[in-house]
Motif scaffolding. Structure first.
Motif, PDB file in Angstrom:
ATOM      1  N   SER A 191       0.780  -1.228   0.000  1.00 31.56           N
ATOM      2  CA  SER A 191       0.000   0.000   0.000  1.00 31.56           C
ATOM      3  C   SER A 191       0.813   1.280   0.000  1.00 31.56           C
ATOM      4  CB  SER A 191      -0.933   0.011   1.223  1.00 31.56           C
ATOM      5  OG  SER A 191      -1.734  -1.140   1.261  1.00 31.56           O
ATOM      6  N   SER A 192       2.113   1.210   0.218  1.00 28.87           N
ATOM      7  CA  SER A 192       2.939   2.419   0.239  1.00 28.87           C
ATOM      8  C   SER A 192       3.897   2.487  -0.943  1.00 28.87           C
ATOM      9  CB  SER A 192       3.731   2.501   1.554  1.00 28.87           C
ATOM     10  OG  SER A 192       2.881   2.696   2.645  1.00 28.87           O
ATOM     11  N   LEU A 193       4.696   1.446  -1.111  1.00 24.62           N
ATOM     12  CA  LEU A 193       5.688   1.475  -2.193  1.00 24.62           C
ATOM     13  C   LEU A 193       5.087   1.727  -3.571  1.00 24.62           C
ATOM     14  CD1 LEU A 193       8.527  -1.164  -1.658  1.00 24.62           C
ATOM     15  CD2 LEU A 193       8.706   1.299  -1.917  1.00 24.62           C
ATOM     16  N   PRO A 194       3.931   1.146  -3.892  1.00 27.06           N
ATOM     17  CA  PRO A 194       3.396   1.387  -5.242  1.00 27.06           C
ATOM     18  C   PRO A 194       3.074   2.847  -5.528  1.00 27.06           C
ATOM     19  CG  PRO A 194       2.334  -0.517  -4.239  1.00 27.06           C
ATOM     20  CD  PRO A 194       3.109   0.155  -3.162  1.00 27.06           C
ATOM     21  N   PHE A 195       2.965   3.684  -4.490  1.00 26.06           N
ATOM     22  CA  PHE A 195       2.523   5.059  -4.685  1.00 26.06           C
ATOM     23  C   PHE A 195       3.646   6.085  -4.601  1.00 26.06           C
ATOM     24  CE2 PHE A 195      -1.167   2.675  -3.394  1.00 26.06           C
ATOM     25  CZ  PHE A 195      -2.169   3.175  -4.213  1.00 26.06           C
ATOM     26  N   ILE A 196       4.886   5.651  -4.584  1.00 26.56           N
ATOM     27  CA  ILE A 196       5.988   6.610  -4.484  1.00 26.56           C
ATOM     28  C   ILE A 196       6.311   7.184  -5.857  1.00 26.56           C
ATOM     29  CG2 ILE A 196       6.994   5.521  -2.461  1.00 26.56           C
ATOM     30  CD1 ILE A 196       8.983   4.159  -4.259  1.00 26.56           C
ATOM     31  N   PRO A 197       6.783   8.432  -5.914  1.00 30.13           N
ATOM     32  CA  PRO A 197       7.151   9.041  -7.202  1.00 30.13           C
ATOM     33  C   PRO A 197       8.312   8.294  -7.853  1.00 30.13           C
ATOM     34  CG  PRO A 197       6.936  10.706  -5.486  1.00 30.13           C
ATOM     35  CD  PRO A 197       6.889   9.384  -4.789  1.00 30.13           C
ATOM     36  N   SER A 198       8.275   8.161  -9.159  1.00 30.43           N
ATOM     37  CA  SER A 198       9.333   7.459  -9.876  1.00 30.43           C
ATOM     38  C   SER A 198      10.640   8.236  -9.871  1.00 30.43           C
ATOM     39  CB  SER A 198       8.900   7.183 -11.322  1.00 30.43           C
ATOM     40  OG  SER A 198       8.562   8.396 -11.974  1.00 30.43           O
ATOM     41  N   SER A 199      10.587   9.525  -9.534  1.00 32.22           N
ATOM     42  CA  SER A 199      11.793  10.343  -9.487  1.00 32.22           C
ATOM     43  C   SER A 199      12.493  10.270  -8.138  1.00 32.22           C
ATOM     44  CB  SER A 199      11.447  11.803  -9.791  1.00 32.22           C
ATOM     45  OG  SER A 199      10.510  12.298  -8.836  1.00 32.22           O
ATOM     46  N   SER A 200      11.899   9.608  -7.161  1.00 33.64           N
ATOM     47  CA  SER A 200      12.458   9.587  -5.815  1.00 33.64           C
ATOM     48  C   SER A 200      13.577   8.568  -5.695  1.00 33.64           C
ATOM     49  CB  SER A 200      11.367   9.263  -4.790  1.00 33.64           C
ATOM     50  OG  SER A 200      10.965   7.906  -4.916  1.00 33.64           O
ATOM     51  N   LEU A 201      14.423   8.758  -4.678  1.00 31.74           N
ATOM     52  CA  LEU A 201      15.500   7.808  -4.411  1.00 31.74           C
ATOM     53  C   LEU A 201      14.938   6.476  -3.919  1.00 31.74           C
ATOM     54  CD1 LEU A 201      18.150  10.095  -2.658  1.00 31.74           C
ATOM     55  CD2 LEU A 201      18.278   9.098  -4.938  1.00 31.74           C
ATOM     56  N   ILE A 202      13.816   6.515  -3.201  1.00 34.98           N
ATOM     57  CA  ILE A 202      13.205   5.271  -2.737  1.00 34.98           C
ATOM     58  C   ILE A 202      12.810   4.404  -3.928  1.00 34.98           C
ATOM     59  CG2 ILE A 202      11.247   4.271  -1.511  1.00 34.98           C
ATOM     60  CD1 ILE A 202      11.233   6.614   0.331  1.00 34.98           C
ATOM     61  N   PHE A 203      12.223   5.031  -4.940  1.00 35.39           N
ATOM     62  CA  PHE A 203      11.838   4.265  -6.125  1.00 35.39           C
ATOM     63  C   PHE A 203      13.082   3.747  -6.852  1.00 35.39           C
ATOM     64  CE2 PHE A 203      10.927   3.969 -10.679  1.00 35.39           C
ATOM     65  CZ  PHE A 203       9.863   3.080 -10.663  1.00 35.39           C
ATOM     66  N   GLU A 204      14.115   4.569  -6.924  1.00 31.31           N
ATOM     67  CA  GLU A 204      15.344   4.163  -7.603  1.00 31.31           C
ATOM     68  C   GLU A 204      15.951   2.920  -6.957  1.00 31.31           C
ATOM     69  OE1 GLU A 204      19.903   5.879  -8.082  1.00 31.31           O
ATOM     70  OE2 GLU A 204      18.243   7.305  -7.923  1.00 31.31           O
ATOM     71  N   TRP A 205      15.924   2.850  -5.623  1.00 25.87           N
ATOM     72  CA  TRP A 205      16.578   1.749  -4.921  1.00 25.87           C
ATOM     73  C   TRP A 205      15.636   0.601  -4.573  1.00 25.87           C
ATOM     74  CZ3 TRP A 205      20.340   4.446  -0.918  1.00 25.87           C
ATOM     75  CH2 TRP A 205      21.339   5.103  -1.626  1.00 25.87           C
TER      76      TRP A 205
ATOM     77  N   GLY B  46      12.013   0.432  -5.719  1.00 30.92           N
ATOM     78  CA  GLY B  46      10.790   0.321  -6.502  1.00 30.92           C
ATOM     79  C   GLY B  46      10.536  -1.080  -7.023  1.00 30.92           C
ATOM     80  N   HIS B  47      11.601  -1.849  -7.277  1.00 31.98           N
ATOM     81  CA  HIS B  47      11.433  -3.202  -7.818  1.00 31.98           C
ATOM     82  C   HIS B  47      10.801  -4.157  -6.807  1.00 31.98           C
ATOM     83  CE1 HIS B  47      15.215  -3.359  -5.569  1.00 31.98           C
ATOM     84  NE2 HIS B  47      15.077  -4.660  -5.510  1.00 31.98           N
ATOM     85  N   LEU B  48      10.755  -3.757  -5.520  1.00 25.64           N
ATOM     86  CA  LEU B  48      10.161  -4.612  -4.492  1.00 25.64           C
ATOM     87  C   LEU B  48       8.664  -4.394  -4.328  1.00 25.64           C
ATOM     88  CD1 LEU B  48      12.877  -4.287  -1.697  1.00 25.64           C
ATOM     89  CD2 LEU B  48      12.597  -6.147  -3.332  1.00 25.64           C
ATOM     90  N   SER B  49       8.139  -3.379  -5.013  1.00 24.90           N
ATOM     91  CA  SER B  49       6.718  -3.071  -4.896  1.00 24.90           C
ATOM     92  C   SER B  49       5.864  -4.217  -5.428  1.00 24.90           C
ATOM     93  CB  SER B  49       6.406  -1.786  -5.669  1.00 24.90           C
ATOM     94  OG  SER B  49       5.020  -1.563  -5.743  1.00 24.90           O
ATOM     95  N   ASP B  50       4.723  -4.416  -4.807  1.00 27.12           N
ATOM     96  CA  ASP B  50       3.797  -5.434  -5.305  1.00 27.12           C
ATOM     97  C   ASP B  50       3.361  -5.087  -6.727  1.00 27.12           C
ATOM     98  OD1 ASP B  50       3.889  -6.944  -3.064  1.00 27.12           O
ATOM     99  OD2 ASP B  50       1.741  -6.933  -2.683  1.00 27.12           O
ATOM    100  N   PRO B  51       3.246  -6.089  -7.605  1.00 21.34           N
ATOM    101  CA  PRO B  51       2.890  -5.833  -9.012  1.00 21.34           C
ATOM    102  C   PRO B  51       1.409  -5.550  -9.185  1.00 21.34           C
ATOM    103  CG  PRO B  51       3.117  -8.179  -8.633  1.00 21.34           C
ATOM    104  CD  PRO B  51       3.497  -7.513  -7.337  1.00 21.34           C
TER     105      PRO B  51
END
Length: 484
Positions: A248-262, A264-269
């Motif tokens: 419920s959190s990771l899927p909603f992060i901006p693609s430009s953020s460092l969290i997504f960069e490191w 984002g691949h762990l987010s539920d599909p």
């Protein structure tokens, strides 16, 4: 001053009975063992201290035994080491007194920064070996995958390392412009193990958000700010658990953020959408008026009061009822939403009474309906057909079919409760099914509701059937057959 002099005399007799200097090995163990007793956030036993420092239990005992008159040394690891009186701690952490050789008894590192690199290596090694069985194979939003990991017992010293590693890291070294060993170890931790640590301890064990509010634009600083913002926003919506976080959190992060960069691949599909900002999923276009309302809402929310929790950290004070009564917050709040069956269109109802229908594929707003700002939309359903058409109800019980050449038709007082009704619309838009929910039992009750089927057209809307409570078990299709 007399107490400090007396404590200094105890130290000299304990460690320098026959010589003017202490052996370097004794000095090292003294500073580490006593430094740890002073700096730890909760009391630890002899075994815990030996494991965290990488020395034997005998070395811990031999270091503390000479000063047994001021330090309580338990015989087993089930009991904890502590000072008999606070004056001993005050002496060791105070300004040095006495001769030059007496300075060895004083410890200035009251935060235990010397422990930081050790705890960080323990955390990285434990996660690398996956000693706790933390799930690593997506999807990580599956709660069942976490049950075994969360139920496993953790040794006390490992729990301490995971819970308090952030308390003992020297932040000035982490954000230093000069590369250092702690920085390299921490970057490895961030790149590989940060979310694994989060999966095993509560977020409150991380650095306070205010610790990262100042400083340069170092990547570590930016990442930790993003992590705190993500955790704080998530905590406002639901109780944070590992599976909720990945789902419920990771899927909603901006693609430009460092969290997504490191990470984002762990987010539920899952397929997700956002109403504003750069986003990892698909963007929902808003009209200029809606965007302005969103900006006003966020600006107002930043003015919310804060209070201090039990550990002295600033915490947002959120009263959702009072917050929603504020016009700026209310107008920018999405009160209900619906996605069309083909996934192309989305309808959003706002607290201002406005409903917007957007085309996600073409990235544009296709319809905008303005209702009564005092009667906000309660639910929305798409009506299947060649044109974009929606069915909706406001909080005053007015059901409408909105599209081209439609008008609001008052249906009269309808059964309602604090929760949105369960609704469905027939494929051709001829019938709207509305079933209020029981607020006491959290589900539809056969004893406390009436259901309405509403015949809809471009010019009129009327109740054509209501049925007794026992009829609710009939399927939607069978009822539609009755209405033909």
């Amino acid at each position: 001053m007399r107490l400090r002099t007396s404590t200094k005399r105890i130290m000299r007799r304990a460690y320098m009975p026959y010589r003017s200097r202490i052996r370097s090995r004794v000095v090292k163990n003294y500073h580490e063992v006593l430094g740890m007793i002073i700096a730890v956030r909760r009391e630890l036993g002899v075994y815990d201290i030996s494991q965290l420092l990488g020395i034997t239990e005998d070395e811990v005992y031999s270091t503390l035994k000479p000063i047994g008159s001021i330090v309580n040394i338990p015989s087993g690891n089930t009991k904890y080491i502590n000072f008999y009186h606070g004056t001993a701690r005050e002496f060791i952490t105070g300004d040095p007194i006495g001769e030059e050789e007496d300075k060895v008894f004083f410890i200035s590192d009251t935060e235990g920064h010397f422990l930081g690199p050790r705890l960080l290596r323990i955390v990285n090694d434990v996660i690398k070996r996956n000693e706790f069985g933390v799930p690593t194979k997506p999807p990580l939003g599956d709660e069942k995958k976490w049950q075994h990991s969360l139920s496993r017992a953790r040794p006390n010293h490992i729990k301490y390392a995971f819970e308090h590693v952030f308390n003992h890291l020297d932040r000035s070294l982490l954000i230093s412009q000069d590369p250092n060993e702690l920085q390299r170890e921490f970057e490895e931790f961030l790149a590989r193990n940060l979310f694994s640590l989060f999966s095993t301890v509560h977020r409150t064990y991380f650095y306070r958000r205010s610790d990262w509010d100042q400083g340069d634009n170092h990547r570590i600083t930016e990442l930790m700010r993003e992590v705190h913002e993500l955790f704080d926003d998530s905590a406002c919506v639901y109780e944070i658990t590992p599976w909720h976080f990945y789902r419920s959190s990771l899927p909603f992060i901006p693609s430009s953020s460092l969290i997504f960069e490191w990470y984002g691949h762990l987010s539920d599909p899952i397929h997700v959408f956002s109403i504003s900002g750069d986003f990892a999923g698909r963007l929902i276009p808003l009209s200029d008026d809606a965007l302005q309302a969103q900006e006003a809402m966020r600006a107002r929310q930043r003015e919310l009061p804060t209070s201090l929790d039990e550990q002295g950290r600033k915490t947002l004070v959120i009263n959702y009822r009072d917050e929603f009564l504020d016009n700026d917050v209310r107008n920018g709040t999405v009160t209900c939403a619906a996605l069309s069956r083909d996934g192309r269109h989305i309808a959003l109802g706002f607290g201002s009474g406005v409903i917007e229908v957007a085309d996600i594929d073409d990235q544009c707003t296709v319809s905008r309906f303005r209702g009564d700002p005092l009667s906000l939309p309660a639910w929305i359903e798409f009506v299947q057909g060649r044109t974009v058409c929606i069915a909706t109800e406001d909080t005053d019980g007015n059901i409408s079919i909105l599209g081209h050449s439609t008008r609001l038709v008052r249906l009269g007082p309808l059964p309602s409760d604090p929760y949105p009704a369960v609704t469905a619309v027939s494929d051709n838009g001829s019938f709207v099914l509305r079933v209020p929910r029981n607020p006491e039992k959290g589900c539809v009750s056969v004893h406390s509701f009436r259901s309405f089927y509403c015949s809809a057209s471009s010019t009129s809307l009327q109740v054509v059937l209501s049925f007794a409570p026992h009829d609710w078990i009939l399927s939607y299709r069978s009822i539609c057959r009755r209405l033909r």
